[in-house]
Design a protein around this motif. Sequence first.
Motif, PDB file in Angstrom:
ATOM      1  N   LEU A  35      54.098  46.978  36.352  1.00  0.00           N
ATOM      2  CA  LEU A  35      52.760  47.029  36.935  1.00  0.00           C
ATOM      3  C   LEU A  35      51.951  45.751  36.714  1.00  0.00           C
ATOM      4  N   GLN A  36      52.162  45.081  35.600  1.00  0.00           N
ATOM      5  CA  GLN A  36      51.407  43.853  35.340  1.00  0.00           C
ATOM      6  C   GLN A  36      51.743  42.788  36.384  1.00  0.00           C
ATOM      7  N   GLU A  37      53.015  42.663  36.722  1.00  0.00           N
ATOM      8  CA  GLU A  37      53.415  41.686  37.739  1.00  0.00           C
ATOM      9  C   GLU A  37      52.882  42.081  39.113  1.00  0.00           C
ATOM     10  N   LEU A  38      52.928  43.378  39.418  1.00  0.00           N
ATOM     11  CA  LEU A  38      52.378  43.852  40.685  1.00  0.00           C
ATOM     12  C   LEU A  38      50.884  43.552  40.771  1.00  0.00           C
ATOM     13  N   GLU A  39      50.179  43.803  39.698  1.00  0.00           N
ATOM     14  CA  GLU A  39      48.735  43.550  39.685  1.00  0.00           C
ATOM     15  C   GLU A  39      48.443  42.067  39.951  1.00  0.00           C
ATOM     16  N   ARG A  40      49.233  41.180  39.376  1.00  0.00           N
ATOM     17  CA  ARG A  40      49.062  39.732  39.603  1.00  0.00           C
ATOM     18  C   ARG A  40      49.324  39.394  41.075  1.00  0.00           C
ATOM     19  N   CYS A  41      50.341  40.020  41.659  1.00  0.00           N
ATOM     20  CA  CYS A  41      50.659  39.813  43.073  1.00  0.00           C
ATOM     21  C   CYS A  41      49.489  40.248  43.962  1.00  0.00           C
ATOM     22  N   ILE A  42      48.987  41.453  43.723  1.00  0.00           N
ATOM     23  CA  ILE A  42      47.880  41.972  44.523  1.00  0.00           C
ATOM     24  C   ILE A  42      46.628  41.131  44.310  1.00  0.00           C
ATOM     25  N   PHE A  43      46.396  40.670  43.087  1.00  0.00           N
ATOM     26  CA  PHE A  43      45.249  39.802  42.811  1.00  0.00           C
ATOM     27  C   PHE A  43      45.348  38.507  43.614  1.00  0.00           C
ATOM     28  N   SER A  44      46.564  37.976  43.776  1.00  0.00           N
ATOM     29  CA  SER A  44      46.718  36.748  44.566  1.00  0.00           C
ATOM     30  C   SER A  44      46.386  37.003  46.038  1.00  0.00           C
ATOM     31  N   LEU A  45      46.627  38.219  46.527  1.00  0.00           N
ATOM     32  CA  LEU A  45      46.242  38.558  47.899  1.00  0.00           C
ATOM     33  C   LEU A  45      44.729  38.759  48.002  1.00  0.00           C
ATOM     34  N   LEU A  46      44.137  39.291  46.965  1.00  0.00           N
ATOM     35  CA  LEU A  46      42.695  39.464  46.906  1.00  0.00           C
ATOM     36  C   LEU A  46      42.000  38.106  46.973  1.00  0.00           C
ATOM     37  N   GLY A  47      42.611  37.094  46.401  1.00  0.00           N
ATOM     38  CA  GLY A  47      42.029  35.758  46.370  1.00  0.00           C
ATOM     39  C   GLY A  47      42.272  34.925  47.619  1.00  0.00           C
ATOM     40  N   GLN A  48      42.922  35.490  48.630  1.00  0.00           N
ATOM     41  CA  GLN A  48      43.163  34.735  49.855  1.00  0.00           C
ATOM     42  C   GLN A  48      41.856  34.433  50.578  1.00  0.00           C
ATOM     43  N   ALA A  49      41.754  33.228  51.123  1.00  0.00           N
ATOM     44  CA  ALA A  49      40.580  32.851  51.902  1.00  0.00           C
ATOM     45  C   ALA A  49      40.545  33.604  53.232  1.00  0.00           C
ATOM     46  N   TRP A  50      41.677  33.997  53.736  1.00  0.00           N
ATOM     47  CA  TRP A  50      41.786  34.671  55.036  1.00  0.00           C
ATOM     48  C   TRP A  50      41.391  36.140  54.931  1.00  0.00           C
ATOM     49  N   ARG A  51      40.719  36.644  55.938  1.00  0.00           N
ATOM     50  CA  ARG A  51      40.419  38.060  56.086  1.00  0.00           C
ATOM     51  C   ARG A  51      40.510  38.420  57.549  1.00  0.00           C
ATOM     52  N   SER A  75      43.308  50.322  41.247  1.00  0.00           N
ATOM     53  CA  SER A  75      42.011  50.796  41.730  1.00  0.00           C
ATOM     54  C   SER A  75      40.877  49.819  41.404  1.00  0.00           C
ATOM     55  N   ARG A  76      40.933  49.161  40.272  1.00  0.00           N
ATOM     56  CA  ARG A  76      39.840  48.231  39.929  1.00  0.00           C
ATOM     57  C   ARG A  76      39.832  47.003  40.826  1.00  0.00           C
ATOM     58  N   LEU A  77      40.996  46.608  41.348  1.00  0.00           N
ATOM     59  CA  LEU A  77      41.039  45.465  42.267  1.00  0.00           C
ATOM     60  C   LEU A  77      40.436  45.816  43.621  1.00  0.00           C
ATOM     61  N   GLN A  78      40.448  47.083  43.953  1.00  0.00           N
ATOM     62  CA  GLN A  78      39.902  47.509  45.241  1.00  0.00           C
ATOM     63  C   GLN A  78      38.378  47.586  45.226  1.00  0.00           C
ATOM     64  N   LYS A  79      37.770  47.348  44.076  1.00  0.00           N
ATOM     65  CA  LYS A  79      36.311  47.406  43.954  1.00  0.00           C
ATOM     66  C   LYS A  79      35.641  46.069  44.261  1.00  0.00           C
ATOM     67  N   PHE A  80      36.417  45.001  44.413  1.00  0.00           N
ATOM     68  CA  PHE A  80      35.838  43.700  44.744  1.00  0.00           C
ATOM     69  C   PHE A  80      35.245  43.742  46.147  1.00  0.00           C
ATOM     70  N   PRO A  81      34.191  42.955  46.390  1.00  0.00           N
ATOM     71  CA  PRO A  81      33.638  42.886  47.746  1.00  0.00           C
ATOM     72  C   PRO A  81      34.708  42.409  48.733  1.00  0.00           C
ATOM     73  N   ASN A  82      34.792  43.071  49.862  1.00  0.00           N
ATOM     74  CA  ASN A  82      35.727  42.693  50.923  1.00  0.00           C
ATOM     75  C   ASN A  82      37.183  42.667  50.452  1.00  0.00           C
TER      76      ASN A  82
END
Length: 142
Positions: A35-51, A75-82
């Motif tokens: 899960l830690q590696e998955l969380e890092r992967c999803i966080f990198s998608l959260l940080g994308q400039a593209w939407r 779930s906590r990553l889904q709380k970020f704006p946009n």
Amino acid sequence: MISHTNLALALDAGASMHPDRQVDTIVRFHDPARLQELERCIFSLLGQAWRPIHIHLVMQRFSHAAEQATRQRLSRLQKFPNAPRISFLNYQGQGLSDVRSALMNFGLINGDGRYLGVLDYDDVLYAEACELRIERLDRTEC
């Protein structure tokens, strides 16, 4: 390292950048202990400039408890704006021991965006990766 404040500002700035040019990103995940590696992967998608980005998290034959633990961890990553939308898909098909292509196909049939990306749970992207890839596709008319 990106701070949570800077990330939130970047996400707000790109919130309505490309509403009709969604990137579907299939993330294949087969080991609930990672899960830690998955969380890092999803966080990198959260940080994308593209939407917009829609993440199709395809889990490989997870138990109900493992699926719930995965949802809880992200779930906590889904709380970020946009934050990108995440669809949790649990592939339960039998008969194959190596289901990497089946996981990809399962994610594909659930996609609805114009562009497609594929990652494994232990991959990460730099913040400009989606934007650069799409600019290149547009420029070459692919």
